[in-house]
Design a protein around this motif. Sequence first.
Motif, mmCIF file in Angstrom:
data_model
loop_
_atom_site.group_PDB
_atom_site.id
_atom_site.type_symbol
_atom_site.label_atom_id
_atom_site.label_comp_id
_atom_site.label_asym_id
_atom_site.label_seq_id
_atom_site.Cartn_x
_atom_site.Cartn_y
_atom_site.Cartn_z
ATOM 1 N N GLY A 41 87.321 60.355 26.403
ATOM 2 C CA GLY A 41 88.200 60.798 27.466
ATOM 3 C C GLY A 41 89.648 60.897 27.021
ATOM 4 O O GLY A 41 90.018 60.394 25.960
ATOM 5 N N GLY A 42 90.392 61.565 27.855
ATOM 6 C CA GLY A 42 90.099 62.021 29.213
ATOM 7 C C GLY A 42 90.288 60.901 30.230
ATOM 8 O O GLY A 42 90.135 59.732 29.960
ATOM 9 N N ASP A 43 90.720 61.286 31.461
ATOM 10 C CA ASP A 43 90.946 60.278 32.485
ATOM 11 C C ASP A 43 89.634 59.914 33.177
ATOM 12 O O ASP A 43 88.625 60.597 33.048
ATOM 13 N N HIS A 44 89.676 58.810 33.936
ATOM 14 C CA HIS A 44 88.436 58.214 34.433
ATOM 15 C C HIS A 44 87.783 59.001 35.555
ATOM 16 O O HIS A 44 86.658 58.682 35.959
ATOM 17 N N THR A 45 88.434 60.044 36.046
ATOM 18 C CA THR A 45 87.775 60.926 37.010
ATOM 19 C C THR A 45 86.447 61.418 36.469
ATOM 20 O O THR A 45 85.493 61.634 37.222
ATOM 21 N N LEU A 46 86.374 61.596 35.158
ATOM 22 C CA LEU A 46 85.180 62.174 34.535
ATOM 23 C C LEU A 46 83.927 61.343 34.786
ATOM 24 O O LEU A 46 82.801 61.854 34.668
ATOM 25 N N ALA A 47 84.077 60.067 35.127
ATOM 26 C CA ALA A 47 82.896 59.232 35.356
ATOM 27 C C ALA A 47 82.054 59.746 36.519
ATOM 28 O O ALA A 47 80.823 59.598 36.505
ATOM 29 N N LEU A 48 82.677 60.340 37.528
ATOM 30 C CA LEU A 48 81.914 60.817 38.683
ATOM 31 C C LEU A 48 80.958 61.951 38.321
ATOM 32 O O LEU A 48 79.755 61.847 38.584
ATOM 33 N N PRO A 49 81.431 63.048 37.716
ATOM 34 C CA PRO A 49 80.472 64.094 37.357
ATOM 35 C C PRO A 49 79.445 63.635 36.334
ATOM 36 O O PRO A 49 78.284 64.082 36.367
ATOM 37 N N SER A 64 100.574 60.688 32.360
ATOM 38 C CA SER A 64 99.545 61.618 31.899
ATOM 39 C C SER A 64 99.434 61.539 30.377
ATOM 40 O O SER A 64 99.987 60.649 29.738
ATOM 41 N N GLY A 65 98.714 62.480 29.774
ATOM 42 C CA GLY A 65 98.579 62.529 28.324
ATOM 43 C C GLY A 65 97.170 62.317 27.824
ATOM 44 O O GLY A 65 96.897 62.490 26.631
ATOM 45 N N THR A 90 77.037 73.051 18.351
ATOM 46 C CA THR A 90 77.438 73.784 19.548
ATOM 47 C C THR A 90 76.708 73.324 20.794
ATOM 48 O O THR A 90 77.078 73.677 21.907
ATOM 49 N N SER A 91 75.655 72.534 20.618
ATOM 50 C CA SER A 91 74.938 71.963 21.755
ATOM 51 C C SER A 91 74.274 70.675 21.293
ATOM 52 O O SER A 91 74.303 70.321 20.113
ATOM 53 N N ALA A 92 73.625 69.983 22.238
ATOM 54 C CA ALA A 92 72.940 68.731 21.922
ATOM 55 C C ALA A 92 71.498 68.950 21.499
ATOM 56 O O ALA A 92 70.769 67.980 21.280
ATOM 57 N N GLU A 93 71.092 70.193 21.359
ATOM 58 C CA GLU A 93 69.711 70.473 20.982
ATOM 59 C C GLU A 93 69.388 69.839 19.627
ATOM 60 O O GLU A 93 70.127 69.977 18.656
ATOM 61 N N GLY A 94 68.283 69.106 19.586
ATOM 62 C CA GLY A 94 67.839 68.480 18.351
ATOM 63 C C GLY A 94 68.536 67.175 18.019
ATOM 64 O O GLY A 94 68.250 66.578 16.983
ATOM 65 N N LEU A 95 69.422 66.709 18.896
ATOM 66 C CA LEU A 95 70.167 65.480 18.627
ATOM 67 C C LEU A 95 69.599 64.311 19.421
ATOM 68 O O LEU A 95 69.100 64.478 20.539
ATOM 69 N N ASP A 96 69.714 63.123 18.851
ATOM 70 C CA ASP A 96 69.377 61.899 19.571
ATOM 71 C C ASP A 96 70.578 61.374 20.342
ATOM 72 O O ASP A 96 70.430 60.758 21.400
ATOM 73 N N ALA A 97 71.758 61.583 19.793
ATOM 74 C CA ALA A 97 73.001 61.173 20.441
ATOM 75 C C ALA A 97 74.096 62.133 20.015
ATOM 76 O O ALA A 97 73.995 62.793 18.977
ATOM 77 N N CYS A 98 75.134 62.213 20.837
ATOM 78 C CA CYS A 98 76.241 63.105 20.492
ATOM 79 C C CYS A 98 77.540 62.543 21.023
ATOM 80 O O CYS A 98 77.584 61.837 22.034
ATOM 81 N N PHE A 99 78.614 62.853 20.317
ATOM 82 C CA PHE A 99 79.961 62.607 20.796
ATOM 83 C C PHE A 99 80.461 63.891 21.443
ATOM 84 O O PHE A 99 80.286 64.985 20.888
ATOM 85 N N VAL A 100 81.070 63.755 22.610
ATOM 86 C CA VAL A 100 81.564 64.936 23.320
ATOM 87 C C VAL A 100 82.946 64.620 23.887
ATOM 88 O O VAL A 100 83.154 63.590 24.515
ATOM 89 N N GLY A 101 83.896 65.499 23.636
ATOM 90 C CA GLY A 101 85.250 65.322 24.147
ATOM 91 C C GLY A 101 85.380 65.848 25.563
ATOM 92 O O GLY A 101 84.809 66.886 25.910
ATOM 93 N N ILE A 102 86.136 65.117 26.378
ATOM 94 C CA ILE A 102 86.397 65.548 27.761
ATOM 95 C C ILE A 102 87.905 65.477 27.972
ATOM 96 O O ILE A 102 88.433 64.522 28.545
ATOM 97 N N PRO A 103 88.634 66.481 27.487
ATOM 98 C CA PRO A 103 90.098 66.434 27.515
ATOM 99 C C PRO A 103 90.656 66.804 28.887
ATOM 100 O O PRO A 103 90.649 67.965 29.283
ATOM 101 N N MET A 104 91.122 65.796 29.609
ATOM 102 C CA MET A 104 91.693 66.072 30.930
ATOM 103 C C MET A 104 92.607 64.924 31.340
ATOM 104 O O MET A 104 92.386 63.771 30.975
ATOM 105 N N ASP A 105 93.659 65.259 32.088
ATOM 106 C CA ASP A 105 94.496 64.244 32.704
ATOM 107 C C ASP A 105 94.978 64.679 34.079
ATOM 108 O O ASP A 105 95.871 64.069 34.666
ATOM 109 N N ILE A 106 94.323 65.703 34.623
ATOM 110 C CA ILE A 106 94.725 66.232 35.919
ATOM 111 C C ILE A 106 94.391 65.268 37.056
ATOM 112 O O ILE A 106 94.898 65.394 38.161
#
Length: 307
Positions: free
Chosen positions: A110-118, A39-40, A17-33
């Motif tokens: 991803g997710g669309d490339h907008t996510l790179a900014l945040p 889209s898709g 549920t969080s990255a606590e205790g992890l060295d690395a994590c995979f995280v989904g960023i589902p967006m196409d707005i």
Amino acid sequence: MPRFAGPGTMMRLPSATSAEGLDACFVGIPMDIGTSHRSGTRFGPRQIRAESTMLRPYNMWTKVSPFDWMQVADIGDIATNPFDLLDSVAIIEAAYDDILSHGAVPLGLGGDHTLALPVLRAMAKKHGPVGLIHVDAHADVNPQMFGRDIAHGTPFRRAVEEGLLDCSRVIQIGLRGTGYSDDDFDWPREQGFRVVQAEECWHKSLSPLMKEVREQMGDGPVYLSYDIDSLDPGIAPGTGTLEVGGLTTHQALEIIRGAAGLNLVGGDLVEVSPPYDQAGTTALIAANLLYEMLCVLPKAQGKGDGS
């Protein structure tokens, strides 16, 4: 458990549920707005996970076994707002602030490339301006898109303007296609980026290029952002803005494997749009490239945390 069964996480890893205790994590960023054409990509993270089930823990060529050295989990998806791009950008930045507060290295689906900014905003808060390896058919440095400052074609111009990047340590690989003017690719050059157009990559190994990239990046923090449309559309059709004459999967592997030894602080694989690839090939390639990113993290090779 058969590989077609079991948990629906990336590589069938444990969920967290969080990255606590992890060295690395995979995280989904589902967006196409933030997309400007097809889209898709909101379905990208789910499909990448589905196509990751055949991945095994040991890299047979690089001889890296990342799970021997790191605690890794899939921390699920960031709850983006499908009706508000700017709100989604703020949500992603806050989610990455939390991931980075635990010291984990995030690999985004991803997710669309907008996510790179945040993501880069969060990275810069923790690490200062970062180096960037950006693999893409497009420079994504548009001044605006349809009168808006933030979209999937603008993140790296905004990143320069906000001081998120160490421009002397930025390379863009695979740029190609038609454009509006020379400025499309010359503006990043004027900022100090190294721009390697796709035609410079044709018919050759990219291992020598990556040797030069390692020298360019030095010991400083580096972020790796990989747009699946960097690949030729005959290889990876499941994306929104296709351009002919792209990279091969061999070259993609050379780029990512060539980042071994760098102080990688995060990475992403973006713009997978499953509705345009019913066979799932594009997502399958994406899953493999994300695994390769995991294998080149400093800790994956028993080299500490890279700090």
